[in-house]
Scaffold this motif. Structure first.
Motif, PDB file in Angstrom:
ATOM      1  N   ALA A 198       0.783  -1.246  -0.098  1.00 36.11           N
ATOM      2  CA  ALA A 198      -0.043  -0.014   0.102  1.00 36.11           C
ATOM      3  C   ALA A 198       0.764   1.257   0.061  1.00 36.11           C
ATOM      4  O   ALA A 198       0.447   2.073  -0.475  1.00 36.11           O
ATOM      5  CB  ALA A 198      -0.870  -0.028   1.174  1.00 36.11           C
ATOM      6  N   ALA A 199       2.007   1.129   0.696  1.00 34.45           N
ATOM      7  CA  ALA A 199       2.878   2.356   0.764  1.00 34.45           C
ATOM      8  C   ALA A 199       3.449   2.680  -0.746  1.00 34.45           C
ATOM      9  O   ALA A 199       3.611   4.059  -1.038  1.00 34.45           O
ATOM     10  CB  ALA A 199       4.036   2.304   1.761  1.00 34.45           C
ATOM     11  N   ASN A 200       3.785   1.480  -1.589  1.00 37.96           N
ATOM     12  CA  ASN A 200       4.280   1.527  -2.504  1.00 37.96           C
ATOM     13  C   ASN A 200       3.194   2.534  -3.543  1.00 37.96           C
ATOM     14  O   ASN A 200       3.620   3.320  -4.499  1.00 37.96           O
ATOM     15  CB  ASN A 200       4.497   0.530  -3.505  1.00 37.96           C
ATOM     16  CG  ASN A 200       5.715  -0.350  -2.757  1.00 37.96           C
ATOM     17  OD1 ASN A 200       6.688   0.381  -1.955  1.00 37.96           O
ATOM     18  ND2 ASN A 200       5.976  -1.510  -2.794  1.00 37.96           N
TER      19      ASN A 200
ATOM     20  N   ILE B 263       7.838   0.926 -13.154  1.00 45.41           N
ATOM     21  CA  ILE B 263       8.496   0.242 -11.925  1.00 45.41           C
ATOM     22  C   ILE B 263       9.168  -1.023 -12.243  1.00 45.41           C
ATOM     23  O   ILE B 263      10.098  -1.295 -11.643  1.00 45.41           O
ATOM     24  CB  ILE B 263       7.273   0.110 -10.942  1.00 45.41           C
ATOM     25  CG1 ILE B 263       7.814   0.376  -9.674  1.00 45.41           C
ATOM     26  CG2 ILE B 263       6.659  -1.405 -11.116  1.00 45.41           C
ATOM     27  CD1 ILE B 263       8.232   1.601  -9.246  1.00 45.41           C
ATOM     28  N   ILE B 264       8.713  -1.883 -13.516  1.00 45.77           N
ATOM     29  CA  ILE B 264       9.448  -2.874 -13.598  1.00 45.77           C
ATOM     30  C   ILE B 264      10.624  -2.872 -14.440  1.00 45.77           C
ATOM     31  O   ILE B 264      11.345  -3.734 -14.809  1.00 45.77           O
ATOM     32  CB  ILE B 264       8.580  -4.015 -14.349  1.00 45.77           C
ATOM     33  CG1 ILE B 264       8.068  -3.563 -15.812  1.00 45.77           C
ATOM     34  CG2 ILE B 264       7.261  -4.564 -13.388  1.00 45.77           C
ATOM     35  CD1 ILE B 264       7.228  -4.698 -16.388  1.00 45.77           C
TER      36      ILE B 264
ATOM     37  N   ASN C 107       8.296  11.359   0.038  1.00 48.87           N
ATOM     38  CA  ASN C 107       7.654  11.285  -1.082  1.00 48.87           C
ATOM     39  C   ASN C 107       6.253  12.153  -1.195  1.00 48.87           C
ATOM     40  O   ASN C 107       5.247  11.831  -2.154  1.00 48.87           O
ATOM     41  CB  ASN C 107       7.140   9.649  -1.572  1.00 48.87           C
ATOM     42  CG  ASN C 107       8.279   8.803  -1.993  1.00 48.87           C
ATOM     43  OD1 ASN C 107       8.690   9.266  -2.993  1.00 48.87           O
ATOM     44  ND2 ASN C 107       8.608   7.778  -1.502  1.00 48.87           N
ATOM     45  N   GLY C 108       6.044  12.543  -0.322  1.00 55.59           N
ATOM     46  CA  GLY C 108       4.859  13.763  -0.205  1.00 55.59           C
ATOM     47  C   GLY C 108       3.717  13.053   0.577  1.00 55.59           C
ATOM     48  O   GLY C 108       2.666  13.421   0.417  1.00 55.59           O
TER      49      GLY C 108
ATOM     50  N   PRO D 240       8.712   5.003  -7.709  1.00 55.17           N
ATOM     51  CA  PRO D 240       9.146   5.209  -8.947  1.00 55.17           C
ATOM     52  C   PRO D 240      10.279   6.000  -8.931  1.00 55.17           C
ATOM     53  O   PRO D 240      10.792   6.779  -8.062  1.00 55.17           O
ATOM     54  CB  PRO D 240       7.954   6.207  -9.155  1.00 55.17           C
ATOM     55  CG  PRO D 240       6.663   5.752  -8.462  1.00 55.17           C
ATOM     56  CD  PRO D 240       7.476   5.362  -7.306  1.00 55.17           C
ATOM     57  N   GLU D 241      11.056   6.035 -10.238  1.00 52.58           N
ATOM     58  CA  GLU D 241      12.294   6.628 -10.537  1.00 52.58           C
ATOM     59  C   GLU D 241      12.092   7.818 -11.511  1.00 52.58           C
ATOM     60  O   GLU D 241      12.688   8.763 -11.467  1.00 52.58           O
ATOM     61  CB  GLU D 241      13.473   5.638 -10.713  1.00 52.58           C
ATOM     62  CG  GLU D 241      13.819   4.765  -9.628  1.00 52.58           C
ATOM     63  CD  GLU D 241      15.024   4.121  -9.817  1.00 52.58           C
ATOM     64  OE1 GLU D 241      15.616   3.971 -11.349  1.00 52.58           O
ATOM     65  OE2 GLU D 241      15.487   3.039  -8.903  1.00 52.58           O
TER      66      GLU D 241
END
Length: 331
Positions: A63-65, A310-311, A99-100, A318-319
């Motif tokens: 969930a945090a992701n 993401i993959i 991450n806000g 995310p980058e």
């Protein structure tokens, strides 16, 4: 009903991911099945960590992701999850706030330590996950920020956290708070092993109309209905859920919204590096699209774009700038 203060508040495991590359011989040497997820106690986690190769630490938790991805897309997000008063707890708290995402759950003193997931990534980008749930298993109902839950447009719940008694009770209480406030409830099934243990609970939530948006992958959906026919499984669950979203890996994803089926292909990607967090970020893109008032097709495309990003690298945060990727693709 007052306007929401947050677009979404999520309850989930507060975990720090520890990622390392590994080949199949290493997996066999430590008795692991490639692509599987298992729970470890702290001793086993420490032993496996000692045998892993060079690793990198990245805050995670399903969930945090999802919230990290949504925040990157401009959503107002809050997270509720239990960390310990230790170094990994500090890492997690720093990362999610950076991450806000609003995060105010008090640290838990003493043992056990903050949760960690030891992720071994094989050359084919499959991840074998070994999780010590630690302090995240002890999220009490009194740690809920009731005002935040009642003021968020969507409450998002992580199936992984349904196992332990305390967080399960907390999530049930959170559903009641959200329902009384007239808010939507979204749920991610997380993993087939969770469904196998809690199928009856999950079906009661679904069949009684407690869930507005359900996320699953194809395997999880089939496990939920104990069947093998995908279309029949979709029809069975969609009859009880206003919005059902199912990811199908390279075959894209579908959404059933008020009985109407929508589908998108997977986004093209040059090289798959690590599939960790693909489902989490798909949910992020889809929910962000919903909050923005986009069409179902756009929401699915946003999920696919976020999952493809993401993959393409290690880790489940995310980058690249997701908003720019989506703008370039969808406008």
């Amino acid at each position: 009903m007052p306007a929401p203060t947050f677009d979404i508040v999520a309850i989930g495991n507060a975990i720090v991911d520890v990622l390392a590359q590994a080949d199949e011989d290493f997996l066999a040497s430590v008795g692991l099945t490639k692509g599987a997820m298992q729970l470890l106690d702290e001793e086993a986690s420490t032993h496996l960590y000692a045998r892993m190769g060079p690793a990198r630490e990245i805050s995670g938790g399903s969930a945090a992701n999802t919230l990290a991805g949504m925040a990157a897309l401009g959503a107002r997000c809050a997270f509720i999850g239990q960390i310990a008063d230790d170094q990994l707890g500090e890492v997690f708290a720093h990362d999610i706030r950076a991450n806000g995402v609003a995060f105010a759950t008090p640290m838990r003193p003493g043992q056990p330590s903050t949760a960690r997931c030891l992720i071994l990534v094989t050359p084919d980008a499959q991840r074998t996950m070994n999780t010590f749930l630690g302090a995240s298993q002890f999220l009490p109902e009194q740690a809920l920020d009731r005002e935040t839950i009642a003021s968020a447009a969507i409450l998002y719940l992580e199936g992984y956290l349904w196992d332990p008694d305390e967080p399960r009770a907390a999530m049930r209480a959170a559903i009641d708070i959200a329902r009384r406030a007239g808010r939507k409830v979204a749920f991610t099934l997380s993993d087939s092993f969770c469904i196998s243990r809690h199928r009856a609970d999950f079906r009661r939530l679904i069949d009684s109309g407690q869930i507005d948006i359900l996320f699953a992958n194809e395997g999880e959906l089939l496990t939920l209905v104990e069947g093998e026919d995908f279309d029949a499984a979709v029809a069975e669950i969609a009859a009880h859920i206003p919005t059902l979203v199912v990811t199908r890996g390279p075959h894209g994803a579908i959404a059933m919204v008020d009985g109407v089926r929508h589908a998108v292909p997977a986004e093209p990607i040059t090289r798959i590096v690590d599939t960790t967090g693909a489902g989490d970020l798909f949910a992020a893109g889809f929910l962000a699209g919903q909050i923005q008032g986009r069409s179902v097709a756009d929401c699915l495309h946003m999920g696919a774009i976020a999952a493809a990003e993401i993959i393409s690298h290690y880790g489940a945060r995310p980058e690249a700038k997701l908003d720019e990727l989506i703008k370039a693709r969808l406008g």
